[in-house]
Scaffold this motif. Structure first.
Motif: not given
Length: 275
Positions: A13-15, A22-26, A64-66, A210-225
């Protein structure tokens, strides 16, 4: 072995950050918070603040932000979450999403409470006692809403959505939205958290609903958004883990381990339009 694995992923990760900064949105998840971990919860929140700008979940990530940004979420509706929010988050003016299980919110007997923990939330018997895993009630949620927190749906009864029939799946996803909205007086329930969260607990059809009835669907999978708009990754923060390991997860160094889950989710997302 575990420490070697953490050290190895941290090195990778450090490498990556060195050659491809790159910034991360978590988005971070908390579940039950034991009394002994209340101060640790605050310590984790402060660490997140040191790495990310914690934003109001009603706002969108600034792609778009830093500056790396974060959203705090709570699953299931435990009383400990309410207590920690009142004690720590409200004082910091941090707003969060509380994903409500409708049936769990309405439980008021010890017998039904224990049965729900065992059968629906899959809590092991040895971890259940009278002091932990208490559920929030109607007044707790009303207080959270009054203080500007967001309410989301986490189904009616917390089933494995992949294992139930399509009709029941639709009821769990849609009726929970309607029932929670009516019960708590919230006009819009725009966020849904998939139960158990992992890639093996849902399929393209579940994602389609989920996408039909909600604007946002949240999983439990790790990663940046960084490029997510409707289906989001989340980082589970288990406060029973060593603080060093929690920092490792918050820093995003475990994301590499979940790369194939994220690829599979993209595939699910693509074919969900066709199922």
């Amino acid at each position: 072995m575990k420490n070697f694995f953490i050290s190895f992923l941290t090195f990778l990760g450090m490498l990556k950050n060195a050659f491809y900064p790159k910034k991360k949105n978590k988005i971070f998840i908390f579940h039950e918070i034991e009394k002994k971990n209340y101060k640790k919860f605050y310590k984790v929140i402060k660490y997140i603040q040191s790495k990310y700008e914690i934003i109001n979940p009603e706002k969108k990530f600034n792609t778009d932000g830093k500056v790396s940004q974060a959203i705090i979420t709570f699953d299931d509706g435990f009383l400990s979450q309410y207590e920690c929010t009142k004690k720590y988050l409200d004082k910091e003016n941090i707003k969060a999403i509380f994903f409500v299980i409708y049936d769990f919110m309405n439980i008021n007997s010890k017998k039904k409470h224990r049965e729900f923990l065992l059968k629906n939330l899959k809590i092991k018997p040895q971890y259940i006692n009278n002091k932990e895993f208490k559920n929030m009630n109607f007044r707790n949620f009303q207080s959270l809403i009054k203080n500007g927190h967001t309410i989301g749906s986490h189904t009616l009864s917390h089933p494995n959505l992949k294992k139930i029939c399509k009709e029941k799946c639709k009821i769990e996803i849609l009726k929970s939205k309607v029932s929670i909205s009516k019960k708590l007086g919230v006009k819009k329930i725009n966020n849904f958290a998939i139960t158990f969260g992992g890639i093996n607990y849902f399929n393209p059809y579940v994602l389609k609903l989920c996408k039909k009835y909600y604007k946002s669907t949240h999983t439990g999978i790790r990663g940046s958004n960084n490029n997510s708009h409707r289906v989001f990754f989340r980082e589970n923060c288990d406060l029973n883990k060593d603080f060093k390991e929690i920092k490792f997860l918050i820093d995003g160094y475990a994301d590499l381990y979940y790369v194939f889950d994220r690829i599979k989710l993209k595939f699910y997302n693509f074919i969900s339009h066709k199922c």
